[in-house]
Design a protein around this motif. Structure first.
Motif, short mmCIF file in Angstrom:
data_model
loop_
_atom_site.label_atom_id
_atom_site.label_comp_id
_atom_site.label_asym_id
_atom_site.label_seq_id
_atom_site.Cartn_x
_atom_site.Cartn_y
_atom_site.Cartn_z
N ARG A 1 0.74 -1.19 -6.64
CA ARG A 1 1.53 -0.16 -5.57
C ARG A 1 1.73 1.06 -6.44
O ARG A 1 1.51 1.91 -5.59
CB ARG A 1 2.81 -0.93 -5.27
CG ARG A 1 3.43 -0.33 -4.39
CD ARG A 1 4.58 -1.35 -3.67
NE ARG A 1 5.36 -1.91 -4.47
CZ ARG A 1 6.60 -1.41 -5.03
NH1 ARG A 1 6.86 -0.28 -4.52
NH2 ARG A 1 7.63 -1.98 -5.76
N ARG B 1 -6.02 2.12 10.51
CA ARG B 1 -4.48 2.10 10.39
C ARG B 1 -4.67 0.96 9.18
O ARG B 1 -3.61 1.07 8.17
CB ARG B 1 -3.76 1.66 11.46
CG ARG B 1 -3.62 2.84 12.66
CD ARG B 1 -2.63 2.81 13.59
NE ARG B 1 -3.22 1.77 14.66
CZ ARG B 1 -2.63 0.46 15.19
NH1 ARG B 1 -1.60 0.27 14.82
NH2 ARG B 1 -3.45 -0.04 16.17
N CYS C 1 -5.29 2.68 5.89
CA CYS C 1 -3.87 3.62 5.81
C CYS C 1 -3.10 2.86 4.76
O CYS C 1 -2.61 3.14 3.85
CB CYS C 1 -3.63 4.12 6.60
SG CYS C 1 -4.40 5.53 7.56
N ARG C 2 -2.68 1.53 5.43
CA ARG C 2 -1.75 0.77 4.63
C ARG C 2 -2.38 0.57 3.48
O ARG C 2 -1.79 0.28 2.46
CB ARG C 2 -1.51 -0.46 5.37
CG ARG C 2 -0.48 -1.44 4.97
CD ARG C 2 -0.71 -2.80 5.62
NE ARG C 2 -1.68 -3.67 5.64
CZ ARG C 2 -2.61 -3.81 6.47
NH1 ARG C 2 -2.33 -3.40 7.77
NH2 ARG C 2 -3.85 -4.38 6.23
N GLN D 1 -2.00 2.92 0.60
CA GLN D 1 -0.66 3.40 -0.01
C GLN D 1 -0.43 2.72 -1.23
O GLN D 1 0.61 3.05 -2.19
CB GLN D 1 0.35 2.67 1.07
CG GLN D 1 0.56 3.47 2.48
CD GLN D 1 1.40 2.86 3.32
OE1 GLN D 1 2.11 1.98 3.21
NE2 GLN D 1 1.34 3.53 4.61
N ASN E 1 -3.46 -7.16 -1.31
CA ASN E 1 -2.73 -6.45 -0.31
C ASN E 1 -2.90 -7.02 0.94
O ASN E 1 -1.76 -6.66 1.85
CB ASN E 1 -3.57 -5.17 -0.34
CG ASN E 1 -3.12 -4.03 0.67
OD1 ASN E 1 -3.46 -4.12 1.91
ND2 ASN E 1 -2.28 -3.33 0.19
N ALA F 1 0.32 -8.07 3.69
CA ALA F 1 0.23 -7.67 4.99
C ALA F 1 0.62 -8.81 5.96
O ALA F 1 1.36 -8.92 7.00
CB ALA F 1 -1.08 -6.82 5.45
#
Length: 292
Positions: free
Chosen positions: A45, A250, A253-254, A257, A279, A283
């Motif tokens: 992260r 989208r 995009c997550r 991050q 990841n 989610a």
């Protein structure tokens, strides 16, 4: 919740029994699984070096060994499969899936390993390190390409990593072949951009009775028209349904991050891919948490 802790107690309970545990052998005390997982998440992260992990997670070497071992034995794939099965039982998976890829630049620390230029990325057994380590030279330099198949909410179902210069269309069938949730192996429809409009891909979808929501490029349209009657009919295309393809954009995009995924620092492809799958696990956990 501490800034070093991303998962709630309820989320951890869903995956805790799939984590490595004590074997009963004599030796050093077994590390706390939750602390190790939170350390792995924190590292990716923030995009920091392993040795810069905060002391709250214990020795950084231990956290790295956990991640390396779990990447090699497919632990995160097993966790994601459980979450897929749980969501499928509740009818929460939207089977109008989308397919696309994204590029991540490879840091110099990820490229100082020997690569066989003639070696190819592994498409069948995703737990075997490819000969090229999924690093190749594209327009932006040395990079890795992540291919994903996501459901209608943009949540990942299949993840494959290849070298940056590899095309999107050749990876379509391998992505589809890895779909396995319960007894179901085929989606209702596949949404993809023009890069996936090939005769092979369309024939594959037709044979498996999957709706293709893929626009036809202009060059293919012109070629079909030049052939006249022998060119065949234009492929069916649902423009309204195609609007739903934005979910995968989208989702990327997550994904990015997490700074350790936006730029690749890992030398081994299976280690980087395991972090991408992790990841996706986070989610899915967040999605299932929000469902009453």
């Amino acid at each position: 919740m501490s800034r070093f802790q991303l998962l709630s107690d309820d989320q951890w309970e869903l995956i805790a029994d799939l984590m490595p545990g004590p074997t009963g052998r004599k030796g050093r005390p077994f590390a706390d699984a939750r602390t190790m997982v939170e350390g792995i998440i924190y590292r990716y992260r923030c995009g920091i070096a392993w040795r810069d992990l905060p002391e709250a997670f214990g020795p950084w070497q231990t956290v790295w060994r956990w991640h390396r071992r779990m990447a090699g034995d497919g632990a995160w794939d097993q966790v994601q499969q459980r979450l897929h099965a749980l969501a499928d039982r509740e009818g929460l998976i939207d089977w109008s899936v989308s397919v696309d890829s994204t590029i991540a630049r490879a840091h110099q620390h990820a490229t100082n390993v020997s690569r066989l230029k003639k070696g190819s990325s592994n498409y069948k057994n995703l737990l075997i390190e490819p000969l090229d380590h999924a690093v190749g030279r594209s327009r932006g330099g040395l990079s890795t390409k992540t291919h994903q198949l996501v459901d209608g909410q943009g949540l990942p179902l299949v993840t494959i990593c290849t070298a940056g210069q590899d095309g999107d269309s050749p990876m379509f069938v391998p992505l589809m072949e890895h779909v396995q949730i319960g007894r179901r192996t085929r989606p209702d429809a596949v949404l993809g951009d023009k890069a996936y409009s090939s005769r092979k891909n369309r024939e594959y979808l037709r044979e498996h009775r999957v709706e293709a929501v893929i626009p036809e490029p202009r060059d293919q349209q012109a070629h079909r028209k030049r052939r006249g009657r022998t060119g065949g009919r234009p492929p069916k295309f649902d423009a309204e349904k195609y609007r739903g393809r934005n979910v995968i954009e989208r989702g990327y995009c997550r994904l990015k991050q997490w700074r350790g995924l936006a730029t690749r620092y890992d030398k081994l492809a299976i280690v980087y891919r395991a972090a991408v799958v992790l990841n996706g696990v986070v989610a899915w956990l967040n999605y299932l948490r929000d469902i009453p």
